[in-house]
Design a protein around this motif. Structure first.
Motif, PDB file in Angstrom:
ATOM      1  N   SER A  45      -1.693  -9.937  28.310  1.00  9.21           N
ATOM      2  CA  SER A  45      -0.723 -10.902  28.839  1.00  9.21           C
ATOM      3  C   SER A  45      -0.573 -10.707  30.341  1.00  9.21           C
ATOM      4  CB  SER A  45       0.633 -10.693  28.152  1.00  9.21           C
ATOM      5  OG  SER A  45       1.658 -11.321  28.907  1.00  9.21           O
ATOM      6  N   GLY A  46      -0.535 -11.794  31.076  1.00 13.47           N
ATOM      7  CA  GLY A  46      -0.364 -11.708  32.520  1.00 13.47           C
ATOM      8  C   GLY A  46       0.907 -10.979  32.920  1.00 13.47           C
ATOM      9  N   LEU A  47       1.936 -11.095  32.074  1.00 15.30           N
ATOM     10  CA  LEU A  47       3.202 -10.426  32.389  1.00 15.30           C
ATOM     11  C   LEU A  47       3.056  -8.911  32.301  1.00 15.30           C
ATOM     12  CD1 LEU A  47       5.446 -12.826  30.274  1.00 15.30           C
ATOM     13  CD2 LEU A  47       5.018 -12.956  32.744  1.00 15.30           C
ATOM     14  N   ARG A  48       2.190  -8.447  31.392  1.00 14.06           N
ATOM     15  CA  ARG A  48       1.896  -7.015  31.299  1.00 14.06           C
ATOM     16  C   ARG A  48       1.221  -6.532  32.583  1.00 14.06           C
ATOM     17  NH1 ARG A  48       4.427  -3.922  27.454  1.00 14.06           N
ATOM     18  NH2 ARG A  48       3.948  -4.501  25.308  1.00 14.06           N
ATOM     19  N   LEU A  49       0.368  -7.371  33.149  1.00 14.33           N
ATOM     20  CA  LEU A  49      -0.311  -6.998  34.393  1.00 14.33           C
ATOM     21  C   LEU A  49       0.698  -6.817  35.523  1.00 14.33           C
ATOM     22  CD1 LEU A  49      -2.835  -8.038  32.784  1.00 14.33           C
ATOM     23  CD2 LEU A  49      -3.685  -8.935  34.950  1.00 14.33           C
ATOM     24  N   ILE A  50       1.644  -7.765  35.599  1.00 10.17           N
ATOM     25  CA  ILE A  50       2.653  -7.687  36.657  1.00 10.17           C
ATOM     26  C   ILE A  50       3.496  -6.435  36.472  1.00 10.17           C
ATOM     27  CG2 ILE A  50       4.677  -8.807  37.678  1.00 10.17           C
ATOM     28  CD1 ILE A  50       2.094 -10.364  38.192  1.00 10.17           C
ATOM     29  N   GLU A  51       3.899  -6.196  35.237  1.00 10.51           N
ATOM     30  CA  GLU A  51       4.761  -5.057  34.987  1.00 10.51           C
ATOM     31  C   GLU A  51       4.055  -3.736  35.292  1.00 10.51           C
ATOM     32  OE1 GLU A  51       8.157  -5.074  31.841  1.00 10.51           O
ATOM     33  OE2 GLU A  51       6.460  -3.967  31.035  1.00 10.51           O
ATOM     34  N   ASN A  52       2.786  -3.661  34.947  1.00 10.38           N
ATOM     35  CA  ASN A  52       2.009  -2.457  35.265  1.00 10.38           C
ATOM     36  C   ASN A  52       1.912  -2.256  36.774  1.00 10.38           C
ATOM     37  OD1 ASN A  52      -0.103  -0.304  34.480  1.00 10.38           O
ATOM     38  ND2 ASN A  52      -1.190  -1.579  35.949  1.00 10.38           N
ATOM     39  N   PHE A  53       1.767  -3.373  37.484  1.00  6.51           N
ATOM     40  CA  PHE A  53       1.672  -3.307  38.945  1.00  6.51           C
ATOM     41  C   PHE A  53       2.957  -2.745  39.556  1.00  6.51           C
ATOM     42  CE2 PHE A  53       1.638  -5.157  43.255  1.00  6.51           C
ATOM     43  CZ  PHE A  53       0.312  -4.998  43.635  1.00  6.51           C
ATOM     44  N   TRP A  85       3.350  -1.911  57.325  1.00  2.94           N
ATOM     45  CA  TRP A  85       3.158  -2.033  55.868  1.00  2.94           C
ATOM     46  C   TRP A  85       1.846  -2.752  55.578  1.00  2.94           C
ATOM     47  CZ3 TRP A  85       6.729   0.290  52.766  1.00  2.94           C
ATOM     48  CH2 TRP A  85       8.020   0.497  53.274  1.00  2.94           C
ATOM     49  N   ASP A  86       1.015  -2.143  54.751  1.00  6.68           N
ATOM     50  CA  ASP A  86      -0.091  -2.887  54.144  1.00  6.68           C
ATOM     51  C   ASP A  86       0.492  -3.810  53.084  1.00  6.68           C
ATOM     52  OD1 ASP A  86      -2.247  -1.866  55.534  1.00  6.68           O
ATOM     53  OD2 ASP A  86      -2.776  -0.371  54.011  1.00  6.68           O
ATOM     54  N   VAL A  87      -0.136  -4.953  52.893  1.00  4.88           N
ATOM     55  CA  VAL A  87       0.279  -5.859  51.823  1.00  4.88           C
ATOM     56  C   VAL A  87      -0.847  -5.934  50.799  1.00  4.88           C
ATOM     57  CG1 VAL A  87       1.021  -8.182  51.207  1.00  4.88           C
ATOM     58  CG2 VAL A  87       1.626  -7.236  53.450  1.00  4.88           C
ATOM     59  N   ILE A  88      -0.519  -5.619  49.565  1.00  8.14           N
ATOM     60  CA  ILE A  88      -1.498  -5.714  48.478  1.00  8.14           C
ATOM     61  C   ILE A  88      -0.885  -6.619  47.420  1.00  8.14           C
ATOM     62  CG2 ILE A  88      -2.810  -4.462  46.724  1.00  8.14           C
ATOM     63  CD1 ILE A  88      -2.561  -1.985  48.585  1.00  8.14           C
ATOM     64  N   ALA A  89      -1.515  -7.763  47.213  1.00  6.70           N
ATOM     65  CA  ALA A  89      -0.975  -8.742  46.276  1.00  6.70           C
ATOM     66  C   ALA A  89      -1.824  -8.777  45.019  1.00  6.70           C
ATOM     67  CB  ALA A  89      -0.941 -10.131  46.915  1.00  6.70           C
ATOM     68  N   LEU A  90      -1.176  -9.090  43.917  1.00  9.79           N
ATOM     69  CA  LEU A  90      -1.891  -9.343  42.673  1.00  9.79           C
ATOM     70  C   LEU A  90      -1.465 -10.724  42.181  1.00  9.79           C
ATOM     71  CD1 LEU A  90      -3.864  -7.971  40.641  1.00  9.79           C
ATOM     72  CD2 LEU A  90      -1.852  -7.509  39.251  1.00  9.79           C
ATOM     73  N   PHE A  91      -2.396 -11.666  42.292  1.00  7.77           N
ATOM     74  CA  PHE A  91      -2.149 -13.009  41.785  1.00  7.77           C
ATOM     75  C   PHE A  91      -2.767 -13.095  40.394  1.00  7.77           C
ATOM     76  CE2 PHE A  91      -2.684 -14.257  46.509  1.00  7.77           C
ATOM     77  CZ  PHE A  91      -1.353 -14.014  46.773  1.00  7.77           C
ATOM     78  N   MET A 151       3.465  -8.563  44.764  1.00 11.01           N
ATOM     79  CA  MET A 151       2.796  -7.838  45.844  1.00 11.01           C
ATOM     80  C   MET A 151       3.548  -6.555  46.123  1.00 11.01           C
ATOM     81  SD  MET A 151       3.841 -10.451  48.817  1.00 11.01           S
ATOM     82  CE  MET A 151       3.356 -11.711  47.637  1.00 11.01           C
ATOM     83  N   LEU A 152       2.838  -5.654  46.766  1.00 12.40           N
ATOM     84  CA  LEU A 152       3.508  -4.439  47.210  1.00 12.40           C
ATOM     85  C   LEU A 152       3.248  -4.243  48.688  1.00 12.40           C
ATOM     86  CD1 LEU A 152       1.272  -1.959  47.645  1.00 12.40           C
ATOM     87  CD2 LEU A 152       1.303  -1.968  45.168  1.00 12.40           C
ATOM     88  N   TYR A 153       4.190  -3.561  49.307  1.00 10.73           N
ATOM     89  CA  TYR A 153       4.092  -3.158  50.700  1.00 10.73           C
ATOM     90  C   TYR A 153       4.013  -1.652  50.699  1.00 10.73           C
ATOM     91  CZ  TYR A 153       5.798  -7.881  51.680  1.00 10.73           C
ATOM     92  OH  TYR A 153       5.949  -9.244  51.736  1.00 10.73           O
ATOM     93  N   LYS A 154       3.093  -1.129  51.458  1.00 13.82           N
ATOM     94  CA  LYS A 154       2.819   0.297  51.360  1.00 13.82           C
ATOM     95  C   LYS A 154       2.391   0.827  52.707  1.00 13.82           C
ATOM     96  CE  LYS A 154      -0.511   3.191  48.989  1.00 13.82           C
ATOM     97  NZ  LYS A 154      -1.454   3.300  47.880  1.00 13.82           N
ATOM     98  N   THR A 155       2.815   2.047  53.042  1.00 11.64           N
ATOM     99  CA  THR A 155       2.467   2.602  54.354  1.00 11.64           C
ATOM    100  C   THR A 155       0.976   2.898  54.436  1.00 11.64           C
ATOM    101  OG1 THR A 155       3.242   4.668  53.383  1.00 11.64           O
ATOM    102  CG2 THR A 155       4.657   3.641  55.016  1.00 11.64           C
ATOM    103  N   PRO A 156       0.288   2.327  55.396  1.00 10.56           N
ATOM    104  CA  PRO A 156      -1.139   2.609  55.536  1.00 10.56           C
ATOM    105  C   PRO A 156      -1.360   3.992  56.151  1.00 10.56           C
ATOM    106  CG  PRO A 156      -0.457   0.879  57.073  1.00 10.56           C
ATOM    107  CD  PRO A 156       0.774   1.381  56.387  1.00 10.56           C
ATOM    108  N   PRO A 157      -2.438   4.703  55.745  1.00  7.65           N
ATOM    109  CA  PRO A 157      -2.698   6.025  56.316  1.00  7.65           C
ATOM    110  C   PRO A 157      -2.859   5.982  57.835  1.00  7.65           C
ATOM    111  CG  PRO A 157      -4.160   5.595  54.453  1.00  7.65           C
ATOM    112  CD  PRO A 157      -3.424   4.326  54.728  1.00  7.65           C
ATOM    113  N   THR A 158      -3.312   4.853  58.373  1.00  5.86           N
ATOM    114  CA  THR A 158      -3.624   4.784  59.796  1.00  5.86           C
ATOM    115  C   THR A 158      -2.509   4.184  60.645  1.00  5.86           C
ATOM    116  OG1 THR A 158      -4.732   2.690  59.355  1.00  5.86           O
ATOM    117  CG2 THR A 158      -6.114   4.644  59.423  1.00  5.86           C
TER     118      THR A 158
END
Lengths: 207, 289
Positions: free
Chosen positions: B99-107, B190-196, B178-185
């Motif tokens: 289920s797509g909702l499971r994917l979002i929740e896992n993310f 914030w890096d942006v990593i989205a899951l559509f 999506m998530l925002y996360k501190t990039p190592p560099t």
């Protein structure tokens, strides 16, 4: 230093990653954007492998393609004891399973590409071929286990086991579960216990 | 399979893939909400046909978006998309039998990092999920989780050691996160990593990871490989979760404090009366009640 042109989701590249890990061979990798970028079909990669396939492995000035050929090369150059590629009567049997791993068993890889990445192809036909290949392995390993063995050939692990392992294990990505393959399940647990074993995405260490 | 009648699911924007991944002139068959759809990219734009009609199309953030219904809002704002030094990476669609909702929740879940992404996004020696904050931002109708922190041995493709990563999570619609996360560099950005997520049917989805990152050193192939590695580690877990459909009924699954974002996400889905990809309730409570 040896160099692997690598794609992280490729079971064929994983054969090389696993064998180098088991042999303790250090090497560098270059990530190739196989999907979605199709970088393995780029002019630079076609110059290394005109077949446009991964893995490609550079070692001792050689540029090698074909995972099975690379396994032979690794055993030949990096396993002086010769246990991974025995030169006695087991040699022919090891070669037979290498041919199978690069041949019939690749139906699982093709089914996986359709199922997981949306590649064009007849998924049901590929799955049927994949199941037939899995059945051949199951029957063989079942016979081996009834005779008190565990490995594909002889009493020690060989490159035949390493060639067979990745796509047997990745079959779930193609929609082929392991419920019907008890001998495979027993065998795969032994492969995982090999010193230096590494997994890959879809073949987790925690099983 | 046929098109869902779930109005809450119909009235959303969905990604069908990165624009650049569709070939010019050749129709591509795919699926959305139980219904086949056909995407055709031409020199003058993209068309999507589904349920016997032309569907609305947007190409926001270089992705093909469509909807069967009437979304209440336009596609979410992403200010980072205007920053010139960000690299845009389209990691390619991956099909997942879940289920797509499971994917979002896992993310949204931090707690699985040490066990599913061992020695990469988490370490079994440091599994604790520190307290974080969640909120429903009603003005934009989004779920946010902020002040998330986690020790990560290898936080990104460009990492050369462990770091305490700061995270923010943002759910912009039921199937897009999506998530925002501190990039190592660049620790001050914030890096942006989205899951559509493209829900093909209730238990089959196509995940389209998309990244807007600050990384001056890694190759595209390295960044995409990192993201695909992470996602494929999740895939085997997602496909083995039971029940396959996301339960919204109280008592079916027991959350802990680390699951605060999931608790709010599920409450938000209930508020929307969304049922597509959720487990049918047996307690007589109607969706949205």
């Amino acid at each position: 230093m040896p160099k692997l042109y690598d794609y992280v989701l490729s079971g064929s590249c994983y054969k090389v990653r696993l064998m180098t890990a088991l042999l303790g061979v250090t090497y560098e990798t270059q990530a190739i954007d196989f999907y979605p970028g199709r970088e393995h079909k780029s002019p630079a990669m076609l110059a290394l492998n005109p077949l446009g396939q991964l893995p490609v492995f550079e070692d001792y000035g050689l540029v090698l393609r074909d995972a099975q050929a690379i396994l032979c090369h690794l055993a030949n150059r990096h396993d002086p004891a010769g246990t991974w590629l025995p030169r006695d009567q087991r040699f022919g049997q090891v070669m037979m399973w290498l041919g199978f791993a690069g041949g019939e068993l690749m139906a699982v890889s093709a089914a996986r590409m359709v199922s997981m990445l949306g590649y064009p192809g007849d998924l049901e036909a590929l799955r049927a071929k994949g199941r037939m290949a899995m059945r051949v392995i199951e029957d063989h390993l079942s016979d081996r286990q009834l005779a008190g063995g565990i490995w594909a050939v002889g009493d020690t692990p060989t490159i035949a086991d390493i060639a067979l392992f990745p796509y047997v294990m990745l079959s779930h990505d193609a929609g082929i579960g392991h419920e019907d393959y008890p001998a495979i399940n027993l065998w795969q647990r032994q492969v995982r216990r090999l010193p230096g074993f590494v997994g890959m995405p879809g073949i987790p260490d925690y099983f | 399979m046929s098109l869902t009648t779930d109005q809450a699911a119909l009235d959303q924007w969905y990604v069908l893939g990165a624009v650049s991944h569709f070939p010019f002139g050749t129709p591509v068959e795919t699926g959305l909400l139980g219904e086949p759809v056909t995407v055709t990219r031409r020199d003058d734009g993209v068309t999507v046909i589904g349920a016997g009609r032309s569907l609305p199309v947007r190409t926001t953030y270089n992705h093909v978006w469509t909807s069967f219904g009437t979304p209440a809002r336009d596609i979410f704002a992403l200010p980072e998309a205007t920053e010139p030094d960000r690299r845009w990476l389209y990691c390619g669609g991956v099909r997942v039998a879940a289920s797509g909702l499971r994917l979002i929740e896992n993310f949204l879940d931090l707690a699985h990092f040490p066990y599913v992404h061992t020695d990469i996004l988490g370490s079994e020696e440091k599994p604790e999920v520190a307290k974080y904050e969640v909120e429903q931002r009603r003005d934009v109708d989004e779920i946010w989780a902020t002040k998330c922190e986690f020790f990560q041995p290898k936080a990104a493709a460009a990492s050369d050691g462990g770091q305490i990563s700061q995270y923010m999570y943002r759910v912009v619609s039921p199937f897009n996160v999506m998530l925002y996360k501190t990039p190592p560099t660049a620790p001050n950005r914030w890096d942006v990593i989205a899951l559509f997520v493209q829900p093909v049917d209730e238990t089959h989805s196509i995940a389209h990871p998309f990244m807007l990152v600050i990384d001056p050193t890694s190759t595209d192939a390295e960044i995409i490989a990192f993201q695909q590695m992470i996602f494929l580690q999740d895939k085997i877990v997602l496909e083995n979760q039971r029940p396959a459909l996301l339960p919204l009924q109280p008592g079916r699954e027991t959350p802990t404090r680390a699951d605060l974002s999931s608790v709010l996400y599920r409450r938000w889905l209930k508020e929307k009366a969304l049922t597509f990809g959720t487990e049918p309730r047996t307690d007589g409570v109607a969706a949205g009640a």
